[in-house]
Design a protein around this motif. Structure first.
Motif, mmCIF file in Angstrom:
data_model
loop_
_atom_site.group_PDB
_atom_site.id
_atom_site.type_symbol
_atom_site.label_atom_id
_atom_site.label_comp_id
_atom_site.label_asym_id
_atom_site.label_seq_id
_atom_site.Cartn_x
_atom_site.Cartn_y
_atom_site.Cartn_z
ATOM 1 N N TYR A 5 52.517 -7.100 76.258
ATOM 2 C CA TYR A 5 54.326 -6.603 76.336
ATOM 3 C C TYR A 5 54.691 -7.495 76.897
ATOM 4 O O TYR A 5 55.043 -8.424 77.082
ATOM 5 C CB TYR A 5 53.649 -5.521 77.222
ATOM 6 N N GLY A 6 56.259 -6.674 76.606
ATOM 7 C CA GLY A 6 57.313 -7.661 77.181
ATOM 8 C C GLY A 6 58.075 -7.929 75.839
ATOM 9 O O GLY A 6 57.916 -8.042 74.836
ATOM 10 N N GLU A 7 59.098 -9.350 75.964
ATOM 11 C CA GLU A 7 59.681 -9.548 75.211
ATOM 12 C C GLU A 7 58.819 -10.640 73.974
ATOM 13 O O GLU A 7 57.753 -10.710 73.776
ATOM 14 C CB GLU A 7 60.318 -10.909 75.466
ATOM 15 N N ARG A 8 59.658 -10.714 72.699
ATOM 16 C CA ARG A 8 58.864 -11.298 71.344
ATOM 17 C C ARG A 8 58.625 -12.656 71.909
ATOM 18 O O ARG A 8 59.500 -13.271 72.986
ATOM 19 C CB ARG A 8 59.654 -11.356 70.622
ATOM 20 N N VAL A 9 57.279 -13.627 72.071
ATOM 21 C CA VAL A 9 56.991 -14.661 71.999
ATOM 22 C C VAL A 9 57.464 -15.474 71.064
ATOM 23 O O VAL A 9 57.951 -15.840 70.051
ATOM 24 C CB VAL A 9 55.817 -14.835 71.899
ATOM 25 N N ASP A 10 58.893 -16.510 71.412
ATOM 26 C CA ASP A 10 59.175 -17.363 70.814
ATOM 27 C C ASP A 10 58.678 -18.178 70.850
ATOM 28 O O ASP A 10 58.524 -19.320 71.682
ATOM 29 C CB ASP A 10 60.260 -18.238 70.676
ATOM 30 N N PRO A 11 57.975 -19.186 69.416
ATOM 31 C CA PRO A 11 56.899 -20.180 69.339
ATOM 32 C C PRO A 11 57.333 -21.822 69.429
ATOM 33 O O PRO A 11 57.071 -22.567 70.384
ATOM 34 C CB PRO A 11 56.557 -20.536 68.242
ATOM 35 N N ALA A 12 58.820 -21.677 69.562
ATOM 36 C CA ALA A 12 60.092 -22.557 69.941
ATOM 37 C C ALA A 12 60.025 -22.742 71.827
ATOM 38 O O ALA A 12 60.417 -23.559 72.451
ATOM 39 C CB ALA A 12 61.163 -22.947 69.786
ATOM 40 N N MET A 13 60.126 -21.608 72.221
ATOM 41 C CA MET A 13 59.930 -21.470 73.964
ATOM 42 C C MET A 13 58.822 -21.838 74.474
ATOM 43 O O MET A 13 57.251 -21.957 74.204
ATOM 44 C CB MET A 13 59.599 -20.373 74.475
ATOM 45 N N HIS A 14 58.784 -22.697 75.767
ATOM 46 C CA HIS A 14 57.686 -23.207 76.602
ATOM 47 C C HIS A 14 57.932 -21.709 77.613
ATOM 48 O O HIS A 14 58.620 -21.614 79.085
ATOM 49 C CB HIS A 14 58.057 -24.389 77.511
ATOM 50 N N TYR A 15 56.564 -21.008 77.741
ATOM 51 C CA TYR A 15 56.504 -20.183 78.620
ATOM 52 C C TYR A 15 55.530 -20.761 80.066
ATOM 53 O O TYR A 15 54.123 -21.129 79.469
ATOM 54 C CB TYR A 15 55.341 -18.910 78.077
ATOM 55 N N THR A 16 56.007 -19.940 81.290
ATOM 56 C CA THR A 16 54.886 -21.370 82.616
ATOM 57 C C THR A 16 53.648 -20.308 82.255
ATOM 58 O O THR A 16 54.137 -18.930 82.731
ATOM 59 C CB THR A 16 55.722 -21.318 83.376
ATOM 60 N N PRO A 17 52.850 -20.616 82.263
ATOM 61 C CA PRO A 17 51.556 -19.056 82.432
ATOM 62 C C PRO A 17 52.119 -18.764 84.344
ATOM 63 O O PRO A 17 51.819 -19.837 85.884
ATOM 64 C CB PRO A 17 50.417 -19.767 82.781
ATOM 65 N N ARG A 18 51.671 -17.630 84.411
ATOM 66 C CA ARG A 18 52.127 -16.819 85.693
ATOM 67 C C ARG A 18 50.936 -16.160 86.324
ATOM 68 O O ARG A 18 51.503 -14.740 86.180
ATOM 69 C CB ARG A 18 53.315 -16.462 86.167
ATOM 70 N N PRO A 19 49.813 -16.031 87.090
ATOM 71 C CA PRO A 19 48.594 -15.305 86.916
ATOM 72 C C PRO A 19 48.772 -14.578 88.028
ATOM 73 O O PRO A 19 49.769 -14.740 89.142
ATOM 74 C CB PRO A 19 47.751 -15.800 87.450
ATOM 75 N N GLY A 20 48.632 -13.078 87.940
ATOM 76 C CA GLY A 20 49.109 -11.617 89.110
ATOM 77 C C GLY A 20 49.285 -10.555 89.450
ATOM 78 O O GLY A 20 47.937 -10.343 88.398
ATOM 79 N N ALA A 21 48.900 -9.910 90.483
ATOM 80 C CA ALA A 21 47.706 -9.007 90.476
ATOM 81 C C ALA A 21 48.846 -7.859 91.349
ATOM 82 O O ALA A 21 49.638 -8.520 91.828
ATOM 83 C CB ALA A 21 47.006 -9.540 91.545
ATOM 84 N N TYR A 22 48.208 -6.497 90.737
ATOM 85 C CA TYR A 22 49.170 -6.018 91.045
ATOM 86 C C TYR A 22 48.292 -4.484 90.824
ATOM 87 O O TYR A 22 46.958 -4.302 90.279
ATOM 88 C CB TYR A 22 49.996 -5.204 89.493
ATOM 89 N N VAL A 23 48.641 -3.279 91.639
ATOM 90 C CA VAL A 23 47.810 -2.202 92.051
ATOM 91 C C VAL A 23 48.634 -0.976 91.868
ATOM 92 O O VAL A 23 49.578 -0.926 92.199
ATOM 93 C CB VAL A 23 46.996 -2.290 94.009
ATOM 94 N N ILE A 24 47.941 0.371 91.638
ATOM 95 C CA ILE A 24 47.738 1.569 91.457
ATOM 96 C C ILE A 24 47.569 1.869 92.114
ATOM 97 O O ILE A 24 46.238 2.258 92.028
ATOM 98 C CB ILE A 24 47.222 2.084 89.804
ATOM 99 N N LEU A 25 47.808 2.350 93.516
ATOM 100 C CA LEU A 25 48.025 3.267 94.543
ATOM 101 C C LEU A 25 47.977 4.608 94.510
ATOM 102 O O LEU A 25 49.867 4.834 94.719
ATOM 103 C CB LEU A 25 49.097 2.692 96.162
ATOM 104 N N GLN A 26 46.890 5.365 94.473
ATOM 105 C CA GLN A 26 46.740 6.519 94.421
ATOM 106 C C GLN A 26 47.047 7.014 95.891
ATOM 107 O O GLN A 26 45.468 7.517 96.518
ATOM 108 C CB GLN A 26 46.262 6.757 93.453
ATOM 109 N N ARG A 27 47.641 8.674 96.224
ATOM 110 C CA ARG A 27 46.640 9.553 97.061
ATOM 111 C C ARG A 27 47.091 10.778 96.686
ATOM 112 O O ARG A 27 48.621 11.003 96.722
ATOM 113 C CB ARG A 27 47.973 8.800 98.494
ATOM 114 N N GLY A 28 46.296 11.340 96.511
ATOM 115 C CA GLY A 28 46.487 12.584 95.858
ATOM 116 C C GLY A 28 46.951 12.525 94.625
ATOM 117 O O GLY A 28 45.996 11.726 93.188
#
Length: 147
Positions: A5-28
């Motif tokens: 998802y997100g921006e189109r990948v530009d093959p000339a650009m350097h992207y820094t890997p950034r692992p992350g964790a996200y959560v769906i917090l459900q109450r009812g």
């Protein structure tokens, strides 16, 4: 293959890997989301709680830390439900990143106070409304998959 998802990948650009964790917090039928409003953002962003995993940090402790910082809540044991990638500019770090977003599902268990990060506000949103409100398509797709 991991969905992207997100921006189109530009093959000339350097992207820094950034692992992350996200959560769906459900109450009812409601989700606990965070609204981030910072100086470097064009407008407030509604997001799943979570964020980057620091060097040397394990994924689940990072997720618990991020949830506390962004919502002020503790959560039950998170369950991994998937992963996606986003290629985005991160203004707080002044860099283009390849974000590897691992998504979890859990229940909020205890509110200990306001978010620890001053530019975040915790908000309850009806689960049916959340996909349209979330600021990125990856988060929205995972929430929509629960409906």
């Amino acid at each position: 293959m991991i969905k992207r998802y997100g921006e189109r990948v530009d093959p000339a650009m350097h992207y820094t890997p950034r692992p992350g964790a996200y959560v769906i917090l459900q109450r009812g039928r409601d989700l606990l989301l965070t609204v981030q409003d910072g100086d470097r953002l064009e407008h407030p962003e509604i997001q799943l709680p979570g964020g980057g995993i620091d060097a040397g940090e394990q994924i689940l402790p990072a997720l618990h830390r991020e949830v506390m910082e962004e919502t002020g809540w503790r959560m039950d044991k998170p369950r991994r439900i998937g992963v996606y990638k986003r290629f985005v500019f991160m203004p707080d770090y002044d860099m283009w990143a390849e974000k590897i977003c691992t998504i979890y599902w859990s229940r909020p268990t205890l509110c200990l106070g306001s978010p620890l990060e001053g530019n975040h506000t915790a908000v309850w949103v009806p689960i049916n409304d959340a996909p349209a409100l979330l600021s990125n398509d990856g988060d929205a797709a995972f929430v929509a998959s629960l409906l």
